[in-house]
Scaffold this active site. Structure first.
Site: not given
Length: 923
Positions: A212-213, A226, A292
């Site tokens: 990840k990610h 984000h 996720d």
């Protein structure tokens, strides 16, 4: 016996593909979809979020009906250990009962894949806390990181966990990003080799590693969690993707987690180019892609590219997301309705279910002799089934738990009762054994970086008459050692009444133990750093007897009027002033001051580092900068020790050309959240028991502005007269000092045909074909009087290319441990594939022309450079290219001690890759 537990799908002599095909043909649509989602027991309880927007996403949900959710089966079980504190044996027993219940509820008797976080160890109460990934990078030791991962995986597997949500392979692009602490480095080669070693270790234990990610998450605008990513395809191909590619190809990773971010307006969860064309069609990945947490729902609620859960489900499934985590929202009824309506082809469901069932087959979950009892429970069947009439829900409240207490969340009273082993099998369940602590200690020690020691103040002097003031809010706080994905900081902060579950010595305690003859005093100097920067005095700053899950230092509510016994604003300011005065007086009366500053990790704004804890700038958080200024102004030599999750700007306090007006720090030591053994590790460096060998995985900036910046910059990204801002770091990537000295000699390149040339500081150039190989070699000798480890780094410089290239780019490294006077030859197996880069048309090429191979102690400290000229046709290379520069260390011994006749030690493997190199020639 379940009605469908007989058939070829349970025949272990058949291939996994044949077994899965038979099982899939027997399943209804509802049973197929059940394999594509998870449930998260306990996630709707009170407390702070441990996943982004967790409570917002679940606020409107009805209480989960477990029986209804599992009657068709279940794909995954979310965080059975990492949601609330559980005693190890109790947690293992509860998980076993839940798995038995899941299997009993569906007609095939198939259990779920249980997943858990494992970034710094098994994320559960009482498990070993290893250093954070940024410390892995500082160690430059893939083999050790791989060993840690193997131990972590073995512990998880023993408890019934099948999948670990690690490692993080995001390349740091902006250190203001809160998840810098979870990342390995700003360099993709270091991330790739260290991360792949972790994957190998975890997979070797039988636990599925989850990369990840995927992808680009760390390149978010302004370092915000984000946030959208502005990265072109070439930055993706040459910087952000190679760690994932190597971990898939060479590491054998069996799962990938899609990232939350969008790139050029396309969210990763809806990106079929990323998740299918690249990952599967080009790289050949055959495992599962998991969402996720809430990532599929975010297509509707955050990215607004879907108008409903039904649309989000169809979009994610088509792109290549196989499993919805952490709970069912889109892949349940919404996806069922979409398939029945003909909006989503059932073939896409079959594609994802086949991948999930293949993994369950590999894990033994489809075998006829599958047993829910994990290896950790060696006790009688009661340890799994529980006493008659016992509650079986692992989220049961304490007053409904069975008499053994094996299913209820841990409480302080129950912790005291359970630790002696009253749960069946508990005596053999130890998640923090001596072997794991030893590896955690070694990794912590090898990750500590000595940034500066200009005055030679370190190691510190022990003995009578040595007065040492240990000052700083992080000096006597166990939380200073722990990153945001450690259980005490991730979940434990919600349970301040409980002990940490593992021993975490503070640096103050460790220094006192390491220097028993010295007179050591302590003062916090200021309040611990808090994201809200309110200036409130922390409770329990001095003299907490027992560290708790919430940490020794917890911040009270404030009130301007002092109502209900709370301090007034004036009293708070007076208390802060008193703390600073005490620290300055203590420092002024000492021979040396050890200033211990740093971060307190947290989640979503509840810390100064960690997921969702992004920084506006790189100034030391809170009042720590002012405290350090005051300590330096005393004139007492100051050793600055940083326990952080990211690099901070230190030009005001240390180094040449510093901006402060007081004397600079006499020495600077950096540790990145070094885990439960971090205190003894850092104290070992301060005392001289440990000779520091860590190297910076990220650059340490001079000033707090000028971000984002990393050393992977083209010429115009470096200091020049076109801008008034100088981005040159105070301490560059790869930098680190030792208490001994090393001499580097004989740097040269040998072509594959055996011809040799002098280094570039001579007059030779090695000629290679564009598909050629060479050996880069040099000799390193320890010229000091104590054992030490040098880290030799190999960089590539491409002076002319079709697109701008970094001035220096790491392509190899080797740790070289040497005794006093001892020497070793270091050899790197260079292949021209390592010079490949992505052109404007998206092809990755190796082109004819000149290169420079640079042997260096850091990205800015080049010791030897050799010119190489590539001749022949331009080559286009792909997924099968050579990605690792194998390094071999061949010990030569000590002069005058029979070096020539002595049999050298076997060459050591470096970079996690078996090295094949030409025989060593006499230098």
């Amino acid at each position: 016996m379940h009605p469908e537990t007989k058939g070829p799908w349970q025949d272990t002599s058949l291939s996994a593909g044949d077994r899965v095909s038979d099982l899939l043909a027997r399943m209804t649509l509802e049973e197929k979809l059940a394999q594509l989602f998870s449930i998260w027991p306990g996630s709707d309880s009170e407390g702070e979020d441990v996943a982004p927007l967790q409570h917002e996403m679940t606020a409107s949900d009805e209480p989960a009906d477990l029986d209804a959710l599992i009657r068709h089966g279940l794909g995954q079980l979310t965080r059975a250990f990492g949601t609330a504190p559980l005693e190890p044996a109790a947690g293992a027993a509860a998980l076993a009962r839940t798995q038995a219940r899941i299997a009993a509820a569906n007609r095939f008797g198939i259990p779920a894949i249980a997943h858990e976080e494992c970034l710094t160890g098994f994320t559960t109460w009482g498990a070993t806390v290893f250093p954070t990934p940024l410390a892995w990078g500082a160690s430059f030791n893939p083999a050790l990181v791989g060993r840690a991962a193997e131990l972590i995986g073995s512990t998880m597997r023993s408890a019934g966990i099948h999948q670990g949500l690690s490692p993080v392979l995001d390349v740091v692009r902006d250190p203001r990003w809160g998840r810098t602490e979870e990342s390995i480095s700003e360099d993709p080669y270091l991330v790739a080799t260290i991360g792949t070693a972790y994957v190998r270790g975890l997979e070797s234990s039988g636990v599925i590693a989850t990369l990840k990610h995927f992808a680009g998450y760390s390149a978010s605008r302004a370092g915000r969690n984000h946030a959208p990513v502005s990265a072109g395809r070439r930055e993706l191909a040459d910087v952000l993707l190679p760690p994932f590619e190597l971990a898939v190809r060479d590491g054998g990773a069996r799962s990938v987690m899609q990232a939350y971010n969008e790139i050029d307006g396309v969210p990763a969860a809806a990106d079929s180019w990323l998740l299918t064309e690249l990952l599967r069609d080009e790289w050949g990945f055959t495992g599962t892609v998991v969402a996720d947490y809430f990532g599929i729902s975010f297509l509707e609620s955050a990215h607004h590219v879907a108008g409903s859960p039904r649309e989000a489900a169809g979009m994610a499934l088509a792109a290549g997301v196989d499993v919805e985590l952490p709970a069912v929202r889109c892949y349940g009824t919404p996806l069922l309705d979409a398939v029945r309506a003909g909006d989503v082809p059932e073939s896409l469901v079959d594609r994802a279910v086949t991948r999930v069932l293949r993994q369950k087959c590999e894990l033994g979950l489809l075998d006829p002799d599958w047993d829910p009892a994990p290896p950790a429970l060696a006790g009688p069947p009661a340890a799994v089934t529980g006493p008659a009439g016992a509650a079986e829900d692992s989220t049961a409240a304490p007053d409904t738990a069975d008499t053994a207490g094996a299913v209820a969340p841990l409480t302080a009273a129950r912790e005291a009762a359970l630790r002696p082993g009253t749960v069946p099998g508990a005596a053999g369940v130890d998640f923090d054994p001596a072997e794991m602590r030893a590896v955690a200690r070694q990794l912590a020690e090898e990750s500590v970086v000595l940034l500066a020691n200009d005055a030679g103040l370190l190691p510190l002097t022990d003995g009578p008459g040595s007065r040492i003031a240990v000052v700083g809010p992080m000096a006597d706080d166990p939380a200073a050692m722990l990153g945001c994905y450690t259980f005490p900081r991730h979940v434990g902060v919600e349970h301040p009444e409980l002990p940490l579950g593992v021993e975490v010595p503070t640096l103050l305690e460790s220094v006192r133990e390491a220097l028993p003859g010295a007179e050591i005093s302590h003062a916090p100097g200021c309040v611990p750093p808090e994201p809200e920067k309110s200036g409130a005095v922390a409770a329990g700053v001095a003299g907490a007897d027992s560290p708790s899950l919430g940490g020794v230092l917890t911040k009270p509510e404030t009130a301007s009027g002092g109502a209900a016994g709370l301090p007034t604003a004036a009293e708070l300011l007076d208390a802060e002033a008193d703390m600073l005065t005490e620290a300055v007086a203590l420092t002024a009366g000492a021979d040396v001051c050890v200033a211990v500053l740093g971060d307190r990790s947290g989640l979503f704004g509840r810390g100064t580092s960690g997921e969702g804890c992004d920084a506006a700038d790189l100034e030391l958080p809170g009042a720590q900068g002012a405290l350090l200024d005051a300590l330096l102004s005393t004139g007492t030599p100051v050793v600055l020790v940083l326990l952080t999750g990211r690099p901070y700007a230190l030009g005001r306090y240390a180094g040449p050309g510093r901006s402060g007006g007081t004397p600079p720090a006499a020495a600077v030591v950096q540790a990145f959240f070094p885990g439960e053994e971090g205190g003894p590790a850092v104290a070992g460096v301060l005392s001289g028991r440990v000779n520091p060998s860590g190297r910076l995985p990220v650059s340490v900036p001079y000033g707090s502005g000028g971000q984002p910046w990393t050393y992977l910059a083209p010429q115009l990204g470096l200091h020049n007269e076109a801008s008034s801002l100088d981005p040159t770091p105070l301490y560059p990537f790869g930098h680190g000092l030792s208490y001994t000295s090393f001499a580097w000699t004989g740097g040269a390149v040998d072509a594959a045909d055996g011809s040799a040339a002098q280094a570039a500081d001579g007059d030779g150039t090695v000629l290679l074909d564009t598909d050629g190989e060479a050996t880069v070699r040099l000799t390193v000798r320890n010229t000091g009087d104590r054992p030490g480890t040098e880290t030799v780094q190999l960089y590539l410089h491409d002076p002319v290319a079709r697109t701008t290239r970094p001035v220096n780019r790491l392509i190899g490294y080797a740790r070289v441990p040497l005794g006093p006077g001892e020497a070793a030859e270091v050899r790197f197996g260079f292949h021209t594939d390592l010079a490949a880069y992505t052109t404007r048309d998206g092809r990755r090429i190796v082109e004819p022309g000149d290169l420079e191979l640079r042997l260096a102690a850091s990205s800015a400290d080049i010791r030897h450079a050799a010119r190489v000229r590539l001749n022949g046709a331009e080559r286009t290379v792909g997924h099968c290219r050579r990605m690792v520069c194998a390094a071999m260390v061949h010990r030569l011994g000590v002069p005058g001690q029979g070096t020539a006749a002595a049999a050298p030690e076997p060459a050591r493997e470096e970079n996690g890759t078996v090295a094949v190199a030409p025989p060593v020639r006499s230098l």
